[in-house]
Design an enzyme around this catalytic site. Structure first.
Site, mmCIF file in Angstrom:
data_model
loop_
_atom_site.group_PDB
_atom_site.id
_atom_site.type_symbol
_atom_site.label_atom_id
_atom_site.label_comp_id
_atom_site.label_asym_id
_atom_site.label_seq_id
_atom_site.Cartn_x
_atom_site.Cartn_y
_atom_site.Cartn_z
ATOM 1 N N SER A 4 -1.567 1.179 12.593
ATOM 2 C CA SER A 4 -1.299 0.748 11.223
ATOM 3 C C SER A 4 -2.469 -0.027 10.617
ATOM 4 C CB SER A 4 -0.004 -0.067 11.206
ATOM 5 O OG SER A 4 0.484 -0.209 9.895
ATOM 6 N N ASP B 80 -15.821 4.763 8.032
ATOM 7 C CA ASP B 80 -16.202 5.582 6.882
ATOM 8 C C ASP B 80 -17.368 4.962 6.108
ATOM 9 O OD1 ASP B 80 -14.241 7.364 7.543
ATOM 10 O OD2 ASP B 80 -12.820 6.700 6.017
ATOM 11 N N LYS C 22 -0.521 5.917 13.278
ATOM 12 C CA LYS C 22 0.496 5.547 12.282
ATOM 13 C C LYS C 22 -0.181 5.404 10.919
ATOM 14 C CE LYS C 22 3.801 1.898 11.048
ATOM 15 N NZ LYS C 22 3.135 1.487 9.807
#
Length: 693
Positions: free
Chosen positions: A461, A472, A486
């Site tokens: 999460s 990224d 998740k």
């Protein structure tokens, strides 16, 4: 939750049927539970991210999940037990909507009855002797096995279970008398614990079967669970500062929190047993022997600066020893063991790598809402630790998110912002398809130097949001195992607020309301975050991860957000990987780790345990010989199998084992420090890595 949504549902609270179902001998549903079930159905069938109507089809799924929650290993109920409730498979939807919850309570009582029968039979078997020369096996995992055909098959399974328990103790050197005493206490304790269930336990289990039938991360939190969640998020509570544990029917002090009323008093010690609790001098005492620990905790917690009286049986006293009455004044207790912590590791060539370990993304929601100056949050604590590590002159940084299951989404965004200048962190897609981008808009980074983020299967999460964003952005090297997978966002709904109740009685719903996506447009749902450098792992996603759920949301892709990643880490990744591989092939500790992983995988592949003593002894001797060889080389061997469960060992032995476990060498963390050290040297002279938009 928007006000118009709450307003629309307020009227629904007055439509709840008054009756709560048929009365059962020991456990029965309450009117409050009927109301909570009805309100939950209204929310879940209308406002969940993936709306599923509460109908006969969903009722059958709820039925199956409830059975699985009660008896996950198929050890107690028989097919005949389940067939007896066959007519109710399609009635649970009506039961929830009409407030008639007698069906799940009746099924629970059948399970409780069978538990007593199986454990009673297990105790009766202790009077006999076992033949360990027979070619028999005990199944390691029955979660996917067929239900027990009948009582005869159940008795045979439990005979093998008792035989296996006996054999483990026998191989650990225990004689027959000691084995009988240990196992009789074990089965008696299991039976006693099974009979301590409350009506709230049954209801919460059933409601979670309903919520879980819709989507894996939707759940119902009863009153006690909701309070525990709030405490975990704010990392504080009001109490006496003692960690309690059930041991031999006594509530025993396991640990005293630094600075708490208990340790400040000087009158309590680890091992002391709490016999009764009173709410102030002169107030009647409530006997708590044989009571569940969570019930005793409720009695001890309370309002700050109020007294609580404990009737204590000292650790060194026998059952008939002299008791002591101790009065303590409740105070605010900070749960520092769950807070962010720092350390510094060497990485060769004089380099020092700072480590920040973050167990959860905590946030004191109420403190922040009130504008408290010193409210607790993960991002604020990490920012402070970064400043301290800068003062320590560290060259690089590790953010350790292993086994961090998530927490506050806002904290994930704020914490990511400590490592980038400005830019998008995560995208949220609602059920209506609308996409919102959560960004860090605060210019500057608390740390803009070389860093790595450690993850494993237990990182989920919010941990995945942060790791994915820094990956990224090209801001951090991701090291470890693929994460949990998740990719959903939950919102808490307080049912008492909806019902305009002044007292907590209905609990809360944790409802999935959105799916989050990486800034590159992908999602961590199912796939998780893939490390740049992967460490050995014995766990695959289908056994510990989102992919093991049969109704998890699918993987999707959306358009990427607008951002400009740095490229320095990608450019040096091949060299970092090569250096790590060279070390891993030469490092004895890493070789031991790979050996342990291979052994664990081998054990998982075994479906059955042999009940032949000769074969089990060969396996035990081989394992211990391997550990002795390792111990002679580097002293890293662990304890052998004593056949005992944790509560069957002395408290001192249990605490010593835990201390030794925590003090063990962290091979993966030390190698990550070396990887970051390589990162420092390869990036020497480059401009800062935090790139804004």
């Amino acid at each position: 939750m928007k006000k118009r949504l709450i307003g629309a549902l307020l009227a629904l609270t007055f439509c709840v049927p008054a009756t709560a179902g048929d009365i059962t001998p020991r456990l029965s549903p309450t009117p409050e539970q009927a109301q909570a079930a009805y309100l939950s159905a209204m929310f879940l069938s209308r406002y969940h991210y993936t709306v599923k109507p509460l109908d006969d089809a969903l009722s059958e799924q709820i039925f199956e999940r409830y059975l699985k929650a009660l008896d996950p290993e198929h050890l107690f109920l028989t097919q005949a037990d389940i067939d007896a409730f066959a007519d109710t498979r399609k009635q649970l939807d009506d039961a929830i909507l009409q407030g008639r919850l007698s069906i799940p309570f009746a099924l629970f009582l059948r399970y409780e009855e069978r538990t007593a029968e199986r454990l009673g039979y297990a105790r009766s078997l202790l009077a006999q002797n076992f033949d360990f020369s027979q070619n028999e096996h005990y199944p390691l995992d029955r979660s996917k096995a067929a239900w027990l055909k009948d009582d005869a098959e159940a008795r045979d399974l439990w005979r093998k279970r008792v035989k296996n328990d006996w054999l483990r103790l026998r191989l650990a050197g225990k004689d027959a008398a000691a084995i009988r005493e240990t196992l009789d206490k074990r089965y008696t304790r299991l039976l006693a614990n099974s009979q301590k269930s409350k009506s709230d336990d049954v209801f919460q289990t059933f409601m979670n079967a309903y919520a879980g039938a819709i989507e894996p991360h939707t759940s119902y939190l009863g009153r006690g669970s909701a309070e525990s969640f709030d405490i975990a998020m704010r990392l504080s509570l009001v109490g006496i500062g003692a960690v309690l544990q059930e041991r031999d029917e006594y509530i025993t002090i396991r640990e005293l929190s630094p600075g708490g009323p208990a340790i400040r008093s000087g009158k309590l010690a680890v091992g002391d047993r709490i016999v009764a609790v009173g709410q102030g001098d002169g107030a009647p005492l409530t006997d708590v022997v044989g009571t569940r620990v969570e019930e005793v905790v409720k009695l001890i917690r309370g309002t700050k600066d109020t007294p609580v009286v404990l009737d204590i049986l000292p650790a060194d006293a026998g059952p008939d020893g002299r008791h002591t009455l101790i009065t303590l004044i409740r105070d605010k207790i900070r749960m520092e063991e769950q807070a962010a912590k720092k350390s510094v590791l060497p990485a060769g060539d004089g380099r020092r790598i700072g480590v920040i370990t973050l167990p959860t993304f905590y946030e004191d929601f109420e403190g922040r809402r009130r504008g408290d100056k010193d409210y607790r949050s993960a991002s604020r604590d990490v920012a402070r630790l970064i400043d301290e590590l800068k003062q320590d002159k560290v060259d690089g940084l590790i953010l350790d998110l292993r086994n961090n299951g998530g927490g506050s989404l806002r904290e994930a965004v704020d914490l990511t912002g400590l490592f980038i200048d400005t830019g998008p962190v995560v995208q949220q897609r609602r059920a209506d398809g609308k996409i919102n981008v959560e960004s860090d808009s605060k210019a500057g980074a608390a740390w803009d130097g070389p860093m790595a983020v450690m993850i494993n299967r237990g990182s989920a999460s919010a941990s995945e949001i942060l790791a994915a964003a820094l990956q990224d952005h090209g801001r951090a090297l991701i090291v470890g195992e693929p994460s949990f997978g998740k990719g959903t966002v939950q919102s808490l709904i307080n049912l008492d607020q909806v019902a305009r109740s002044d007292t907590p009685k209905l609990g809360e719903l944790k409802v999935t309301v959105a799916q989050f996506f990486r800034v590159n447009g992908g999602t961590t749902q199912l796939k998780g975050v893939t490390p740049d450098i992967r460490f050995p792992s014995a766990f695959e996603g289908d056994e510990f991860g989102e992919t093991r759920f049969d109704n998890a949301l699918p993987w999707r892709q959306i358009d990427p957000a607008t951002y400009r990643p740095a490229n320095e880490i990608r450019a040096i990744l091949p060299e970092l990987t090569s250096r790590h591989a060279t070390r891993a092939n030469q490092d004895k500790a890493f070789a031991n780790l790979r050996e342990d992983v291979a052994e664990l995988i081998k054990l998982k592949e075994k479906r059955n345990l042999s009940l032949q003593e000769a074969e089990r002894k060969r396996e035990k001797d081989s394992r211990e010989a391997r550990l002795r060889t390792r111990a002679e080389a580097d002293g890293t061997a662990g304890p052998g199998d004593d056949g005992l469960q944790s509560s069957e060992r002395s408290l001192s032995a249990e605490l010593a084992a835990e201390k030794a476990f925590k003090a063990r060498k962290d091979v993966l963390l030390e190698e990550t420090a070396r990887i970051v050290g390589d990162e420092v040297s390869l990036l020497a002279g480059s401009k800062r890595l935090a790139v804004g938009n």
